[in-house]
Design a protein around this motif. Sequence first.
Motif, PDB file in Angstrom:
ATOM      1  N   UNK A   5     -40.100  -7.313 -13.443  1.00  0.00           N
ATOM      2  CA  UNK A   5     -40.119  -7.383 -11.983  1.00  0.00           C
ATOM      3  C   UNK A   5     -41.529  -7.579 -11.443  1.00  0.00           C
ATOM      4  N   UNK A   6     -42.504  -6.960 -12.061  1.00  0.00           N
ATOM      5  CA  UNK A   6     -43.850  -6.919 -11.466  1.00  0.00           C
ATOM      6  C   UNK A   6     -44.888  -7.798 -12.162  1.00  0.00           C
ATOM      7  N   UNK A   7     -44.598  -8.310 -13.352  1.00  0.00           N
ATOM      8  CA  UNK A   7     -45.598  -9.111 -14.064  1.00  0.00           C
ATOM      9  C   UNK A   7     -46.040 -10.317 -13.239  1.00  0.00           C
ATOM     10  N   UNK A   8     -47.345 -10.538 -13.194  1.00  0.00           N
ATOM     11  CA  UNK A   8     -47.958 -11.724 -12.558  1.00  0.00           C
ATOM     12  C   UNK A   8     -47.810 -11.763 -11.045  1.00  0.00           C
ATOM     13  N   UNK A  24     -36.650 -11.264  -8.071  1.00  0.00           N
ATOM     14  CA  UNK A  24     -36.798 -10.561  -9.347  1.00  0.00           C
ATOM     15  C   UNK A  24     -36.004  -9.263  -9.359  1.00  0.00           C
ATOM     16  N   UNK A  25     -35.970  -8.548  -8.249  1.00  0.00           N
ATOM     17  CA  UNK A  25     -35.183  -7.304  -8.185  1.00  0.00           C
ATOM     18  C   UNK A  25     -33.709  -7.576  -8.461  1.00  0.00           C
ATOM     19  N   UNK A 104     -30.973   3.888 -11.845  1.00  0.00           N
ATOM     20  CA  UNK A 104     -31.536   2.870 -10.947  1.00  0.00           C
ATOM     21  C   UNK A 104     -32.620   3.433 -10.035  1.00  0.00           C
ATOM     22  N   UNK A 105     -32.411   4.649  -9.575  1.00  0.00           N
ATOM     23  CA  UNK A 105     -33.383   5.234  -8.650  1.00  0.00           C
ATOM     24  C   UNK A 105     -34.734   5.438  -9.335  1.00  0.00           C
ATOM     25  N   UNK A 106     -34.694   5.858 -10.612  1.00  0.00           N
ATOM     26  CA  UNK A 106     -35.949   6.050 -11.339  1.00  0.00           C
ATOM     27  C   UNK A 106     -36.648   4.710 -11.563  1.00  0.00           C
ATOM     28  N   UNK A 107     -35.865   3.673 -11.921  1.00  0.00           N
ATOM     29  CA  UNK A 107     -36.448   2.341 -12.111  1.00  0.00           C
ATOM     30  C   UNK A 107     -37.046   1.848 -10.802  1.00  0.00           C
ATOM     31  N   UNK A 108     -36.315   2.073  -9.712  1.00  0.00           N
ATOM     32  CA  UNK A 108     -36.802   1.629  -8.404  1.00  0.00           C
ATOM     33  C   UNK A 108     -38.115   2.334  -8.055  1.00  0.00           C
ATOM     34  N   UNK A 109     -38.227   3.597  -8.442  1.00  0.00           N
ATOM     35  CA  UNK A 109     -39.454   4.338  -8.196  1.00  0.00           C
ATOM     36  C   UNK A 109     -40.627   3.761  -8.967  1.00  0.00           C
ATOM     37  N   UNK A 110     -40.377   3.428 -10.251  1.00  0.00           N
ATOM     38  CA  UNK A 110     -41.440   2.822 -11.060  1.00  0.00           C
ATOM     39  C   UNK A 110     -41.842   1.447 -10.509  1.00  0.00           C
ATOM     40  N   UNK A 111     -40.826   0.682 -10.101  1.00  0.00           N
ATOM     41  CA  UNK A 111     -41.120  -0.624  -9.509  1.00  0.00           C
ATOM     42  C   UNK A 111     -41.960  -0.447  -8.261  1.00  0.00           C
ATOM     43  N   UNK A 112     -41.587   0.499  -7.407  1.00  0.00           N
ATOM     44  CA  UNK A 112     -42.322   0.718  -6.159  1.00  0.00           C
ATOM     45  C   UNK A 112     -43.784   1.074  -6.437  1.00  0.00           C
ATOM     46  N   UNK A 113     -44.025   1.895  -7.457  1.00  0.00           N
ATOM     47  CA  UNK A 113     -45.403   2.285  -7.775  1.00  0.00           C
ATOM     48  C   UNK A 113     -46.247   1.072  -8.185  1.00  0.00           C
ATOM     49  N   UNK A 114     -45.636   0.181  -8.965  1.00  0.00           N
ATOM     50  CA  UNK A 114     -46.371  -1.022  -9.366  1.00  0.00           C
ATOM     51  C   UNK A 114     -46.561  -1.972  -8.190  1.00  0.00           C
ATOM     52  N   UNK A 118     -49.838  -3.877  -6.204  1.00  0.00           N
ATOM     53  CA  UNK A 118     -49.891  -5.334  -6.090  1.00  0.00           C
ATOM     54  C   UNK A 118     -49.993  -5.759  -4.631  1.00  0.00           C
ATOM     55  N   UNK A 119     -49.192  -5.141  -3.778  1.00  0.00           N
ATOM     56  CA  UNK A 119     -49.212  -5.489  -2.350  1.00  0.00           C
ATOM     57  C   UNK A 119     -50.567  -5.149  -1.736  1.00  0.00           C
ATOM     58  N   UNK A 120     -51.111  -4.011  -2.107  1.00  0.00           N
ATOM     59  CA  UNK A 120     -52.408  -3.605  -1.560  1.00  0.00           C
ATOM     60  C   UNK A 120     -53.497  -4.603  -1.984  1.00  0.00           C
ATOM     61  N   UNK A 121     -53.482  -4.970  -3.272  1.00  0.00           N
ATOM     62  CA  UNK A 121     -54.486  -5.926  -3.734  1.00  0.00           C
ATOM     63  C   UNK A 121     -54.307  -7.287  -3.061  1.00  0.00           C
TER      64      UNK A 121
END
Length: 497
Positions: A5-8, A24-25, A104-114, A118-121
């Motif tokens: 989901x988050x690569x590149x 990707x989600x 799913x909620x745990x995966x969504x949490x990990x995705x959100x952290x990544x 990315x959004x901030x950068x």
Amino acid sequence: SVAAITDDLDRLAVAELVPELCGRLVRALAVAGAAVVVLGEDGRVALSAEHGAGADSALLEAAMAAGGTPDGLPAGHGARALRVEDRVLGALAVTDDGEADPGQDAVLGHVAERVELVVERAALHDRERLIAATLQRDLLPDALPEVAGVGISAYFASGSQGTSIGGDWYDALALPGGRLGIVVGDVAGRGVAAAARMGELRSVARAYAIEGHSPAALARRMNAYHVAMGTDTMTTLLFAVVEPDLGRLRFVSAGHVPPLLAPGNGVAPHFLDAAGPPLGVLEVCRFEERTVAFGPEAALLAYTDGLVERRGEVLDVGLARLRDAVAALGPADPAAMRDAVLAACADGTSSDDVTAVVLRARPHLGRVASFVLTPEPDTLLSLRRLLRRWLAEAGADARESLELTMAANEAMQNAIEHGNAFADAPITVALRQSGDQVEIEVRDLGHDDERRPDPDRGRGVALMRALTDEAEVALGGPAGGVVRLRRRLARPSGLPA
């Protein structure tokens, strides 16, 4: 997986990142739909996107309000705020037709952290690019100067990809003596730092040009200034001065791509070479100043490497493409030449800045022409030559030209000595033709020296009146003085506008 989901994502700008993340989600989590929203610095929605069936916007709002995962989510739905420290950046949400995956909620949490990082950068990169682009554009001329006998047109476009704002700049200045100076430069590097260095060097180059330094002297001073900046980058620069009174162009190049000269009169366009290293490479170096003929209909194209360079292509191919485009066009006004060059060479895919400045010598100075005179002897000599050219174009015979030039020279010398008291202040010389009458106006700024000499202590005013049909003379004073000389020509030709 989270990586799928988050690569590149960090290679994308925010506007590209948001819809890509939604897709990707959906694919990675095998859900029916996804939605992402990103807030701007003012806390309002800046970007939003959906993919598939989408997600209830109320879930996004609830996640942002909760600053995390909202309570009471319906079955098959997931939502999570995006945040950095105490600041909420936005939210993401997914929805599915069936029962939600327990993990799913745990995966969504990990995705959100990544995604938060990315959004901030990406937002920081977007802000840096905006700042650099704004700085770069604000330092470009608001308008190009009007110089009798020379046409000018210019183009600039910043790098088109990511944060690749570079350090290109151009400048154009009306110089004393009826001359036109142009500067085209390229600071190595990208982003705000390159744009800031560009702004500093542009201001210094403008100051040196206004001081009246020759092209070679300006390059030497620019190199010394660049070295004193203490940066480990280099800058290429081209400085050229058009002298309509002499029908020539003087220029110097500090490691810059070669300007293209189209001499006209059936002579093929060709590149001009002038040896000189880029600024900042050597502490002490010699720059070669070159002089070329620049008569009526001659044209010069100055540019930066972004116009001729393409990925996977040697520079000579781009230079040939540029030369061929100008050769195929033939004589044209500066705007037409600029557009033809851009159509042939700028394909819109370059990540580098693209800059182009076109100069063309006009065959006439025009019915109305205005010049600036300063105390330097060469500017007075230049204006006398331009005045004789203008009078010849207006139809003055040899005697009329001689007598009017003598009268105008007296007015200009009076303005330098008595009007401005030899101060380094501009004197405006305006030429006008109306029917068979020509008018020469010389206007000074005046000065406040109570000991100023009598401007009519000699025979200057009497001479001006003897050589013209009418001489209006308002001499000296703190508010400035003005002299208007008028005379009817025996056989006026009628200058074009």
